[in-house]
Design a protein around this motif. Structure first.
Motif, PDB file in Angstrom:
ATOM      1  N   THR A  40      -1.242  37.429  -4.116  1.00 10.65           N
ATOM      2  CA  THR A  40      -2.077  36.639  -4.302  1.00 10.65           C
ATOM      3  C   THR A  40      -2.484  36.272  -5.466  1.00 10.65           C
ATOM      4  O   THR A  40      -2.162  36.712  -6.624  1.00 10.65           O
ATOM      5  CB  THR A  40      -3.299  37.617  -3.580  1.00 10.65           C
ATOM      6  N   ALA A  41      -3.174  35.147  -5.514  1.00 11.77           N
ATOM      7  CA  ALA A  41      -3.619  34.416  -7.250  1.00 11.77           C
ATOM      8  C   ALA A  41      -5.088  33.864  -6.639  1.00 11.77           C
ATOM      9  O   ALA A  41      -4.906  32.926  -5.957  1.00 11.77           O
ATOM     10  CB  ALA A  41      -2.570  33.504  -7.313  1.00 11.77           C
ATOM     11  N   GLU A  42      -5.942  34.392  -7.237  1.00  5.64           N
ATOM     12  CA  GLU A  42      -7.243  33.734  -7.054  1.00  5.64           C
ATOM     13  C   GLU A  42      -7.280  32.473  -7.992  1.00  5.64           C
ATOM     14  O   GLU A  42      -6.910  32.261  -8.969  1.00  5.64           O
ATOM     15  CB  GLU A  42      -8.477  34.712  -7.875  1.00  5.64           C
ATOM     16  N   PRO A  43      -7.860  31.598  -7.252  1.00  2.99           N
ATOM     17  CA  PRO A  43      -7.957  30.150  -8.031  1.00  2.99           C
ATOM     18  C   PRO A  43      -8.975  30.162  -9.021  1.00  2.99           C
ATOM     19  O   PRO A  43      -9.667  30.786  -9.328  1.00  2.99           O
ATOM     20  CB  PRO A  43      -8.447  29.283  -6.899  1.00  2.99           C
ATOM     21  N   GLN A  44      -8.603  29.161 -10.005  1.00  2.00           N
ATOM     22  CA  GLN A  44      -9.604  29.259 -11.205  1.00  2.00           C
ATOM     23  C   GLN A  44     -11.004  29.252 -10.668  1.00  2.00           C
ATOM     24  O   GLN A  44     -11.473  28.344  -9.658  1.00  2.00           O
ATOM     25  CB  GLN A  44      -9.364  28.030 -12.002  1.00  2.00           C
TER      26      GLN A  44
END
Length: 277
Positions: A40-44
């Motif tokens: 997963t990658a949290e958006p900016q």
């Protein structure tokens, strides 16, 4: 208007940031199978991104509460670099004459008069106040009213670039996705913002869906408009060249302003606030 497919710039930038970071996140907490672990990658963070955009433009409000960009901002400096390169190219093109048909074939357009084509929104006129005031979201009614107020400032350095081009004998055209009903507001605004050049219907091209020109018949009729931004702008540049001009430079803040050919060189101006396909 030109931004009929416009999306909020913040959402777009966040998506891009998320895509760039994808694959660098950790496996989900309940996963012990590393071969099938989901990343997963949290958006900016939107608040952080807005701050970065403010810094880029040197955002500040004047006494009337209007949002302005600073002439010494990173945005202004990026513009200046593009414009400096464009002026060198315009000088060379004017000195040597038009030598291209817009498709890389040198010499076939000899004798044609050199010209440049500029987009309007955030290429000639800066809409940063609208972006800030609406929290980077687009609404057709508020945008229409904003355009018709004709109060936008010029994009830094662009009236000077137009003056420079005209001084070298280069014709200037504007090609905008603004609608025909917004023409008066755009033309009035261009004149007020310092664009001392011809602004008649043969030099300012708008999107006329009710009565599209014959040169766009492949994608538009009075009954149905199907032109994409690229088709509309490409077709119009092709038409301009057919009238005896060689477009030595095309300017826009969107890639879709510039794609499709019929220009010797293209110049992409910075715009981190929205995206138009």
């Amino acid at each position: 208007m030109r931004k009929s497919l416009r999306v909020a710039g913040i959402a777009t930038a966040c998506a891009v940031a998320g895509a760039a970071l994808y694959g660098t996140g950790a496996a989900t907490a309940d996963s012990t199978d590393t071969t099938s672990a989901r990343h997963t990658a949290e958006p900016q963070n939107i608040g952080v991104l807005v701050g970065e955009i403010d810094d880029y433009y040197g955002a500040h409000q004047d006494a009337d509460g209007v949002w302005r960009s600073s002439p010494d901002s990173p945005y202004a400096k990026d513009l200046a670099r593009v414009q400096a390169k464009a002026k060198k190219d315009i000088r060379k093109a004017a000195a040597h004459g038009a030598k291209s048909d817009g498709h890389g074939v040198r010499g076939s357009a000899h004798g044609k008069k050199p010209a440049i084509v500029l987009d309007v929104d955030d290429t000639a006129l800066l809409s940063f106040d609208y972006e800030k005031s609406t929290n980077y979201t687009y609404n057709g009614a508020t945008w229409d009213a904003y355009v018709k107020e004709a109060k936008r400032p010029a994009v830094f350095g662009m009236p000077e670039l137009v003056k420079y081009a005209k001084g070298k004998g280069v014709e200037v055209f504007f090609l905008t996705g603004l609608s025909e009903t917004q023409r008066e507001g755009a033309v009035t605004n261009l004149a007020k913002a310092g664009y001392d050049t011809k602004l008649d219907t043969t030099h300012v091209f708008t999107k006329n869906k009710a009565a599209p020109p014959a040169y766009l018949s492949h994608c538009a009729t009075p009954a149905k408009w199907e032109c994409t931004t690229v088709q509309f702008k490409e077709g119009t540049r092709k038409y301009i060249e057919s009238t005896g001009y060689d477009i030595v430079g095309s300017f826009g803040d969107q890639v879709s302003d510039l794609a499709g050919g019929y220009a010797d060189k293209t110049y992409k101006l910075p715009n981190p606030t929205y995206f138009v396909e």
